[in-house]
Write a protein that holds these residues in place. Structure first.
Motif, PDB file in Angstrom:
ATOM      1  N   ILE A 108       0.864  -1.182   0.000  1.00 22.16           N
ATOM      2  CA  ILE A 108       0.000   0.000   0.000  1.00 22.16           C
ATOM      3  C   ILE A 108       0.896   1.227   0.000  1.00 22.16           C
ATOM      4  N   SER A 109       0.858   1.983  -1.085  1.00 21.14           N
ATOM      5  CA  SER A 109       1.708   3.165  -1.185  1.00 21.14           C
ATOM      6  C   SER A 109       0.941   4.417  -1.585  1.00 21.14           C
ATOM      7  N   SER A 110      -0.373   4.287  -1.753  1.00 23.65           N
ATOM      8  CA  SER A 110      -1.185   5.457  -2.101  1.00 23.65           C
ATOM      9  C   SER A 110      -2.463   5.455  -1.271  1.00 23.65           C
ATOM     10  N   LEU A 111      -3.066   6.621  -1.174  1.00 25.46           N
ATOM     11  CA  LEU A 111      -4.335   6.729  -0.438  1.00 25.46           C
ATOM     12  C   LEU A 111      -5.433   5.937  -1.140  1.00 25.46           C
ATOM     13  N   GLU A 112      -5.393   5.887  -2.456  1.00 23.98           N
ATOM     14  CA  GLU A 112      -6.393   5.127  -3.203  1.00 23.98           C
ATOM     15  C   GLU A 112      -6.298   3.646  -2.861  1.00 23.98           C
ATOM     16  N   GLN A 113      -5.068   3.135  -2.771  1.00 22.49           N
ATOM     17  CA  GLN A 113      -4.887   1.735  -2.382  1.00 22.49           C
ATOM     18  C   GLN A 113      -5.350   1.515  -0.949  1.00 22.49           C
ATOM     19  N   LEU A 114      -5.038   2.457  -0.070  1.00 26.83           N
ATOM     20  CA  LEU A 114      -5.438   2.353   1.333  1.00 26.83           C
ATOM     21  C   LEU A 114      -6.956   2.291   1.461  1.00 26.83           C
ATOM     22  N   SER A 115      -7.658   3.067   0.642  1.00 30.28           N
ATOM     23  CA  SER A 115      -9.123   3.115   0.725  1.00 30.28           C
ATOM     24  C   SER A 115      -9.786   1.818   0.275  1.00 30.28           C
ATOM     25  N   GLU A 116      -9.021   0.895  -0.286  1.00 28.40           N
ATOM     26  CA  GLU A 116      -9.560  -0.404  -0.687  1.00 28.40           C
ATOM     27  C   GLU A 116      -9.624  -1.390   0.478  1.00 28.40           C
ATOM     28  N   TYR A 117      -9.130  -0.962   1.645  1.00 27.13           N
ATOM     29  CA  TYR A 117      -9.110  -1.791   2.849  1.00 27.13           C
ATOM     30  C   TYR A 117     -10.047  -1.206   3.894  1.00 27.13           C
ATOM     31  N   SER A 118     -10.564  -2.061   4.761  1.00 29.92           N
ATOM     32  CA  SER A 118     -11.380  -1.582   5.875  1.00 29.92           C
ATOM     33  C   SER A 118     -10.456  -1.128   7.004  1.00 29.92           C
ATOM     34  N   GLU A 119     -10.980  -0.307   7.877  1.00 27.72           N
ATOM     35  CA  GLU A 119     -10.210   0.127   9.044  1.00 27.72           C
ATOM     36  C   GLU A 119      -9.794  -1.083   9.878  1.00 27.72           C
ATOM     37  N   LYS A 120     -10.678  -2.056   9.984  1.00 24.72           N
ATOM     38  CA  LYS A 120     -10.390  -3.269  10.757  1.00 24.72           C
ATOM     39  C   LYS A 120      -9.219  -4.034  10.153  1.00 24.72           C
ATOM     40  N   GLU A 121      -9.175  -4.139   8.825  1.00 20.49           N
ATOM     41  CA  GLU A 121      -8.083  -4.851   8.165  1.00 20.49           C
ATOM     42  C   GLU A 121      -6.741  -4.151   8.402  1.00 20.49           C
ATOM     43  N   ILE A 122      -6.733  -2.825   8.293  1.00 16.25           N
ATOM     44  CA  ILE A 122      -5.497  -2.069   8.487  1.00 16.25           C
ATOM     45  C   ILE A 122      -5.083  -2.112   9.957  1.00 16.25           C
ATOM     46  N   SER A 123      -6.045  -2.002  10.864  1.00 18.02           N
ATOM     47  CA  SER A 123      -5.745  -2.045  12.297  1.00 18.02           C
ATOM     48  C   SER A 123      -5.121  -3.372  12.710  1.00 18.02           C
ATOM     49  N   ALA A 124      -5.446  -4.436  12.000  1.00 15.57           N
ATOM     50  CA  ALA A 124      -4.950  -5.772  12.343  1.00 15.57           C
ATOM     51  C   ALA A 124      -3.498  -5.996  11.921  1.00 15.57           C
ATOM     52  N   LEU A 125      -2.946  -5.105  11.110  1.00 19.27           N
ATOM     53  CA  LEU A 125      -1.572  -5.272  10.650  1.00 19.27           C
ATOM     54  C   LEU A 125      -0.593  -5.050  11.799  1.00 19.27           C
ATOM     55  N   HIS A 126       0.417  -5.885  11.879  1.00 24.27           N
ATOM     56  CA  HIS A 126       1.446  -5.753  12.910  1.00 24.27           C
ATOM     57  C   HIS A 126       2.190  -4.438  12.695  1.00 24.27           C
ATOM     58  N   GLY A 127       2.243  -3.618  13.745  1.00 25.17           N
ATOM     59  CA  GLY A 127       2.918  -2.326  13.662  1.00 25.17           C
ATOM     60  C   GLY A 127       1.973  -1.157  13.502  1.00 25.17           C
ATOM     61  N   MET A 128       0.702  -1.450  13.274  1.00 27.30           N
ATOM     62  CA  MET A 128      -0.288  -0.391  13.066  1.00 27.30           C
ATOM     63  C   MET A 128      -0.999  -0.117  14.388  1.00 27.30           C
ATOM     64  N   GLY A 129      -0.770   1.054  14.939  1.00 31.77           N
ATOM     65  CA  GLY A 129      -1.370   1.410  16.215  1.00 31.77           C
ATOM     66  C   GLY A 129      -2.503   2.411  16.067  1.00 31.77           C
ATOM     67  N   PRO A 130      -3.158   2.746  17.177  1.00 29.49           N
ATOM     68  CA  PRO A 130      -4.298   3.665  17.153  1.00 29.49           C
ATOM     69  C   PRO A 130      -3.943   5.059  16.618  1.00 29.49           C
ATOM     70  N   LYS A 131      -2.758   5.538  16.934  1.00 27.90           N
ATOM     71  CA  LYS A 131      -2.361   6.861  16.448  1.00 27.90           C
ATOM     72  C   LYS A 131      -2.244   6.872  14.925  1.00 27.90           C
ATOM     73  N   ALA A 132      -1.644   5.829  14.368  1.00 30.70           N
ATOM     74  CA  ALA A 132      -1.511   5.738  12.913  1.00 30.70           C
ATOM     75  C   ALA A 132      -2.879   5.643  12.252  1.00 30.70           C
ATOM     76  N   ILE A 133      -3.779   4.875  12.831  1.00 31.99           N
ATOM     77  CA  ILE A 133      -5.128   4.743  12.272  1.00 31.99           C
ATOM     78  C   ILE A 133      -5.830   6.100  12.259  1.00 31.99           C
ATOM     79  N   THR A 134      -5.723   6.840  13.349  1.00 35.99           N
ATOM     80  CA  THR A 134      -6.337   8.173  13.421  1.00 35.99           C
ATOM     81  C   THR A 134      -5.765   9.091  12.348  1.00 35.99           C
ATOM     82  N   LEU A 135      -4.449   9.088  12.191  1.00 34.26           N
ATOM     83  CA  LEU A 135      -3.814   9.922  11.163  1.00 34.26           C
ATOM     84  C   LEU A 135      -4.258   9.508   9.764  1.00 34.26           C
ATOM     85  N   LEU A 136      -4.315   8.209   9.521  1.00 32.88           N
ATOM     86  CA  LEU A 136      -4.727   7.721   8.203  1.00 32.88           C
ATOM     87  C   LEU A 136      -6.172   8.095   7.889  1.00 32.88           C
TER      88      LEU A 136
END
Length: 99
Positions: free
Chosen positions: A57-85
């Motif tokens: 995932i290197s673009s916002l368009e690619q990021l928008s193809e995932y749910s918040e739950k899917e991104i939150s489940a990634l190792h290294g992805m914390g609440p602060k990063a989710i809020t910023l994203l």
């Protein structure tokens, strides 16, 4: 007095020398060199950037193809990063995929 692990001098594959007390193999010098100078990836921590890179995932368009739950489940992805994203997505009229 309890002390943590002692810092050990390490050398990465690029030849950088650094001290680290954890078992994490990531070179902080290489990580700083890889940090983007602009864009949404600049805003988030190195572990969160690596998590997105692992999913290619290197673009916002690619990021928008995932749910918040899917991104939150990634190792290294914390609440602060989710809020910023979420904020950056919304600023660009994009949103996490809804289930």
């Amino acid at each position: 007095m309890v002390t943590g692990k002692e810092k050990q001098l390490r050398t990465c594959t690029e030849g950088h020398q650094y001290y680290k007390s954890s078992d994490c193999p990531t070179c902080p010098i290489c990580e700083a060199e890889r940090k983007p100078k602009t864009g949404f990836l600049y805003l988030i921590s190195a572990p969160a950037r690596r998590a997105l890179a692992g999913e290619e995932i290197s673009s916002l368009e690619q990021l928008s193809e995932y749910s918040e739950k899917e991104i939150s489940a990634l190792h290294g992805m914390g609440p602060k990063a989710i809020t910023l994203l979420k904020t950056v997505l919304e600023e660009n009229n994009l949103y996490f995929k809804t289930n």
